[in-house]
Design a protein around this motif. Sequence first.
Motif, short mmCIF file in Angstrom:
data_model
loop_
_atom_site.label_atom_id
_atom_site.label_comp_id
_atom_site.label_asym_id
_atom_site.label_seq_id
_atom_site.Cartn_x
_atom_site.Cartn_y
_atom_site.Cartn_z
N ALA A 57 2.19 1.63 -3.52
CA ALA A 57 1.12 2.11 -4.41
C ALA A 57 0.92 3.61 -4.24
O ALA A 57 0.74 4.34 -5.22
CB ALA A 57 -0.18 1.36 -4.12
N ALA A 58 0.98 4.09 -3.02
CA ALA A 58 0.82 5.53 -2.78
C ALA A 58 1.97 6.33 -3.38
O ALA A 58 1.77 7.42 -3.92
CB ALA A 58 0.73 5.79 -1.28
N THR A 64 -6.98 7.57 -3.02
CA THR A 64 -6.65 6.49 -2.08
C THR A 64 -7.58 5.30 -2.25
O THR A 64 -7.14 4.15 -2.16
CB THR A 64 -6.74 7.03 -0.63
N LYS A 115 0.84 -1.20 0.00
CA LYS A 115 0.00 0.00 0.00
C LYS A 115 0.88 1.25 0.00
O LYS A 115 0.56 2.24 -0.68
CB LYS A 115 -0.93 -0.03 1.22
N TRP A 161 -3.57 8.86 -8.12
CA TRP A 161 -4.76 8.03 -7.94
C TRP A 161 -5.39 8.35 -6.59
O TRP A 161 -4.68 8.53 -5.59
CB TRP A 161 -4.40 6.56 -7.95
N VAL A 191 -4.79 -2.68 -4.99
CA VAL A 191 -4.00 -3.57 -4.13
C VAL A 191 -4.87 -4.73 -3.66
O VAL A 191 -4.44 -5.89 -3.67
CB VAL A 191 -3.40 -2.79 -2.94
N GLN A 242 -6.28 3.24 -5.16
CA GLN A 242 -5.06 2.53 -4.77
C GLN A 242 -5.42 1.30 -3.93
O GLN A 242 -4.91 0.20 -4.18
CB GLN A 242 -4.14 3.44 -3.95
N THR A 243 -6.29 1.49 -2.96
CA THR A 243 -6.70 0.39 -2.08
C THR A 243 -7.42 -0.69 -2.86
O THR A 243 -7.19 -1.89 -2.65
CB THR A 243 -7.59 0.93 -0.94
N ALA A 266 1.75 5.80 -7.54
CA ALA A 266 0.56 6.35 -8.21
C ALA A 266 -0.06 7.45 -7.34
O ALA A 266 -1.20 7.34 -6.89
CB ALA A 266 -0.44 5.24 -8.47
#
Length: 114
Positions: A54-55, A63, A51, A61, A70, A66-67, A58
Amino acid sequence: GEAQRLLGAAAPQRSGLTKLRATLATPVVARTVGAGAFVCGTVGFVLYFIKQVAAREAPSWPTSLQTTAVSAVFVAAPIPGNLVGAYVVEKRIGGYDRLGPTLSFVSAAALGAV
């Protein structure tokens, strides 16, 4: 096989607490709970870092996206491994009829995955 021996044909009448204690003391249950706890802890640990990546990768994007991305990978990625693992455990090792070798294989696979 070994599963029938562990389950028993006719168990004597016992209280629920006695049954629970006997079940928790069974090596197969202790190993399964231990392996499950190990896997869950590892997944949580890895998920936290994924996570974070990903933050960072990206940032534009939201949140929630992103969540979602993932989470989708975490849900879908294990499916082929579970199918192949189930085949290997059942067809090659013997599954519940050969608990010792099966649990040894699963334990080694879990450690190898880390």
